[in-house]
Design a protein around this motif. Structure first.
Motif, PDB file in Angstrom:
ATOM      1  N   VAL A  26      32.299 -20.849   0.808  1.00 46.41           N
ATOM      2  CA  VAL A  26      31.094 -21.575   0.373  1.00 46.41           C
ATOM      3  C   VAL A  26      30.883 -22.795   1.255  1.00 46.41           C
ATOM      4  CG1 VAL A  26      30.106 -22.963  -1.497  1.00 46.41           C
ATOM      5  CG2 VAL A  26      31.147 -20.738  -1.998  1.00 46.41           C
ATOM      6  N   ARG A  27      31.946 -23.518   1.539  1.00 42.44           N
ATOM      7  CA  ARG A  27      31.847 -24.707   2.391  1.00 42.44           C
ATOM      8  C   ARG A  27      31.333 -24.331   3.784  1.00 42.44           C
ATOM      9  NH1 ARG A  27      34.043 -29.852   2.479  1.00 42.44           N
ATOM     10  NH2 ARG A  27      34.363 -30.694   4.554  1.00 42.44           N
ATOM     11  N   THR A  28      31.861 -23.243   4.342  1.00 42.94           N
ATOM     12  CA  THR A  28      31.437 -22.782   5.666  1.00 42.94           C
ATOM     13  C   THR A  28      29.955 -22.416   5.672  1.00 42.94           C
ATOM     14  OG1 THR A  28      33.645 -21.990   6.188  1.00 42.94           O
ATOM     15  CG2 THR A  28      31.840 -21.029   7.454  1.00 42.94           C
ATOM     16  N   VAL A  29      29.492 -21.723   4.653  1.00 42.57           N
ATOM     17  CA  VAL A  29      28.075 -21.336   4.575  1.00 42.57           C
ATOM     18  C   VAL A  29      27.190 -22.578   4.470  1.00 42.57           C
ATOM     19  CG1 VAL A  29      26.339 -20.205   3.119  1.00 42.57           C
ATOM     20  CG2 VAL A  29      28.476 -19.025   3.656  1.00 42.57           C
ATOM     21  N   LEU A  30      27.586 -23.542   3.655  1.00 42.18           N
ATOM     22  CA  LEU A  30      26.791 -24.767   3.523  1.00 42.18           C
ATOM     23  C   LEU A  30      26.665 -25.501   4.856  1.00 42.18           C
ATOM     24  CD1 LEU A  30      28.102 -26.159   0.121  1.00 42.18           C
ATOM     25  CD2 LEU A  30      25.889 -25.072   0.569  1.00 42.18           C
ATOM     26  N   ILE A  31      27.757 -25.555   5.603  1.00 41.55           N
ATOM     27  CA  ILE A  31      27.763 -26.286   6.870  1.00 41.55           C
ATOM     28  C   ILE A  31      27.051 -25.501   7.974  1.00 41.55           C
ATOM     29  CG2 ILE A  31      29.260 -27.169   8.711  1.00 41.55           C
ATOM     30  CD1 ILE A  31      31.307 -27.852   6.447  1.00 41.55           C
ATOM     31  N   GLU A  32      27.418 -24.227   8.148  1.00 43.31           N
ATOM     32  CA  GLU A  32      26.902 -23.450   9.277  1.00 43.31           C
ATOM     33  C   GLU A  32      25.506 -22.870   9.038  1.00 43.31           C
ATOM     34  OE1 GLU A  32      29.835 -20.579  10.452  1.00 43.31           O
ATOM     35  OE2 GLU A  32      31.331 -22.129  10.855  1.00 43.31           O
ATOM     36  N   ASN A  33      25.225 -22.382   7.842  1.00 43.86           N
ATOM     37  CA  ASN A  33      23.944 -21.738   7.587  1.00 43.86           C
ATOM     38  C   ASN A  33      22.866 -22.709   7.122  1.00 43.86           C
ATOM     39  OD1 ASN A  33      26.074 -19.717   7.527  1.00 43.86           O
ATOM     40  ND2 ASN A  33      24.467 -18.281   6.989  1.00 43.86           N
ATOM     41  N   TYR A  34      23.253 -23.710   6.340  1.00 40.59           N
ATOM     42  CA  TYR A  34      22.287 -24.658   5.800  1.00 40.59           C
ATOM     43  C   TYR A  34      22.319 -25.999   6.516  1.00 40.59           C
ATOM     44  CZ  TYR A  34      21.580 -21.269   2.115  1.00 40.59           C
ATOM     45  OH  TYR A  34      21.283 -20.127   1.422  1.00 40.59           O
ATOM     46  N   GLU A  35      23.209 -26.135   7.499  1.00 43.03           N
ATOM     47  CA  GLU A  35      23.343 -27.351   8.301  1.00 43.03           C
ATOM     48  C   GLU A  35      23.492 -28.601   7.438  1.00 43.03           C
ATOM     49  OE1 GLU A  35      20.041 -27.320  10.997  1.00 43.03           O
ATOM     50  OE2 GLU A  35      20.782 -25.548  12.041  1.00 43.03           O
ATOM     51  N   LEU A  36      24.315 -28.504   6.401  1.00 40.13           N
ATOM     52  CA  LEU A  36      24.564 -29.635   5.524  1.00 40.13           C
ATOM     53  C   LEU A  36      25.845 -30.345   5.932  1.00 40.13           C
ATOM     54  CD1 LEU A  36      23.794 -27.981   2.072  1.00 40.13           C
ATOM     55  CD2 LEU A  36      22.321 -29.502   3.381  1.00 40.13           C
ATOM     56  N   THR A  37      25.916 -31.633   5.669  1.00 39.73           N
ATOM     57  CA  THR A  37      27.144 -32.393   5.842  1.00 39.73           C
ATOM     58  C   THR A  37      27.819 -32.426   4.479  1.00 39.73           C
ATOM     59  OG1 THR A  37      26.120 -33.751   7.539  1.00 39.73           O
ATOM     60  CG2 THR A  37      28.106 -34.629   6.504  1.00 39.73           C
ATOM     61  N   VAL A  38      28.943 -31.770   4.356  1.00 46.14           N
ATOM     62  CA  VAL A  38      29.644 -31.666   3.074  1.00 46.14           C
ATOM     63  C   VAL A  38      30.768 -32.695   3.073  1.00 46.14           C
ATOM     64  CG1 VAL A  38      30.914 -30.148   1.523  1.00 46.14           C
ATOM     65  CG2 VAL A  38      29.077 -29.215   2.944  1.00 46.14           C
ATOM     66  N   THR A  39      30.630 -33.705   2.213  1.00 38.00           N
ATOM     67  CA  THR A  39      31.612 -34.783   2.170  1.00 38.00           C
ATOM     68  C   THR A  39      32.567 -34.659   0.989  1.00 38.00           C
ATOM     69  OG1 THR A  39      30.076 -36.166   0.932  1.00 38.00           O
ATOM     70  CG2 THR A  39      30.048 -36.382   3.331  1.00 38.00           C
ATOM     71  N   ALA A  40      32.268 -33.804   0.034  1.00 35.04           N
ATOM     72  CA  ALA A  40      33.111 -33.629  -1.146  1.00 35.04           C
ATOM     73  C   ALA A  40      33.774 -32.257  -1.096  1.00 35.04           C
ATOM     74  CB  ALA A  40      32.271 -33.757  -2.414  1.00 35.04           C
ATOM     75  N   ASP A  41      34.833 -32.096  -1.880  1.00 37.34           N
ATOM     76  CA  ASP A  41      35.473 -30.788  -1.988  1.00 37.34           C
ATOM     77  C   ASP A  41      34.530 -29.822  -2.689  1.00 37.34           C
ATOM     78  OD1 ASP A  41      37.814 -31.650  -0.808  1.00 37.34           O
ATOM     79  OD2 ASP A  41      38.771 -32.140  -2.715  1.00 37.34           O
ATOM     80  N   VAL A  42      34.503 -28.593  -2.223  1.00 35.11           N
ATOM     81  CA  VAL A  42      33.738 -27.546  -2.880  1.00 35.11           C
ATOM     82  C   VAL A  42      34.603 -26.995  -3.997  1.00 35.11           C
ATOM     83  CG1 VAL A  42      32.695 -25.272  -2.583  1.00 35.11           C
ATOM     84  CG2 VAL A  42      32.480 -26.974  -0.773  1.00 35.11           C
ATOM     85  N   GLN A  43      34.047 -26.889  -5.203  1.00 36.26           N
ATOM     86  CA  GLN A  43      34.806 -26.388  -6.338  1.00 36.26           C
ATOM     87  C   GLN A  43      34.124 -25.152  -6.903  1.00 36.26           C
ATOM     88  OE1 GLN A  43      35.239 -29.615  -9.087  1.00 36.26           O
ATOM     89  NE2 GLN A  43      36.601 -30.740  -7.744  1.00 36.26           N
ATOM     90  N   CYS A  44      34.875 -24.055  -6.950  1.00 39.64           N
ATOM     91  CA  CYS A  44      34.406 -22.797  -7.517  1.00 39.64           C
ATOM     92  C   CYS A  44      35.312 -22.430  -8.682  1.00 39.64           C
ATOM     93  CB  CYS A  44      34.450 -21.685  -6.470  1.00 39.64           C
ATOM     94  SG  CYS A  44      33.418 -22.005  -5.028  1.00 39.64           S
ATOM     95  N   PRO A  45      34.773 -21.733  -9.666  1.00 41.01           N
ATOM     96  CA  PRO A  45      35.616 -21.342 -10.796  1.00 41.01           C
ATOM     97  C   PRO A  45      36.663 -20.318 -10.386  1.00 41.01           C
ATOM     98  CG  PRO A  45      33.451 -20.319 -10.947  1.00 41.01           C
ATOM     99  CD  PRO A  45      33.403 -21.275  -9.794  1.00 41.01           C
ATOM    100  N   ALA A  46      37.757 -20.298 -11.081  1.00 40.62           N
ATOM    101  CA  ALA A  46      38.811 -19.312 -10.839  1.00 40.62           C
ATOM    102  C   ALA A  46      38.427 -17.997 -11.506  1.00 40.62           C
ATOM    103  CB  ALA A  46      40.140 -19.813 -11.395  1.00 40.62           C
TER     104      ALA A  46
END
Length: 68
Positions: A26-46
């Motif tokens: 998810v973090r990779t998609v946000l950065i590479e596909n949406y060109e976002l700067t992600v400063t917080a940890d990405v949290q997904c449910p288990a």
């Protein structure tokens, strides 16, 4: 009983995503596909199961921002 276990159908097996790998993806998609700067940890449910034909109800909970 051994026979029924040997022919157990594949459609009856539930595949669950590994939480850390899902978060990294998810973090990779946000950065590479949406060109976002992600400063917080990405949290997904288990225990997110892969169910063919279903969609995701994931909602972003981040302070990610697009570069200006």
């Amino acid at each position: 009983m051994v026979f029924s276990a040997a022919v157990w159908p594949g459609w009856a097996v539930t595949v669950v995503l590994e939480q850390e790998a899902l978060q990294a993806g998810v973090r990779t998609v946000l950065i590479e596909n949406y060109e976002l700067t992600v400063t917080a940890d990405v949290q997904c449910p288990a225990g997110v199961a892969i169910i063919p034909g279903s969609g995701s109800r994931a909602r972003p909970r981040s302070t990610a921002k697009r570069p200006r």
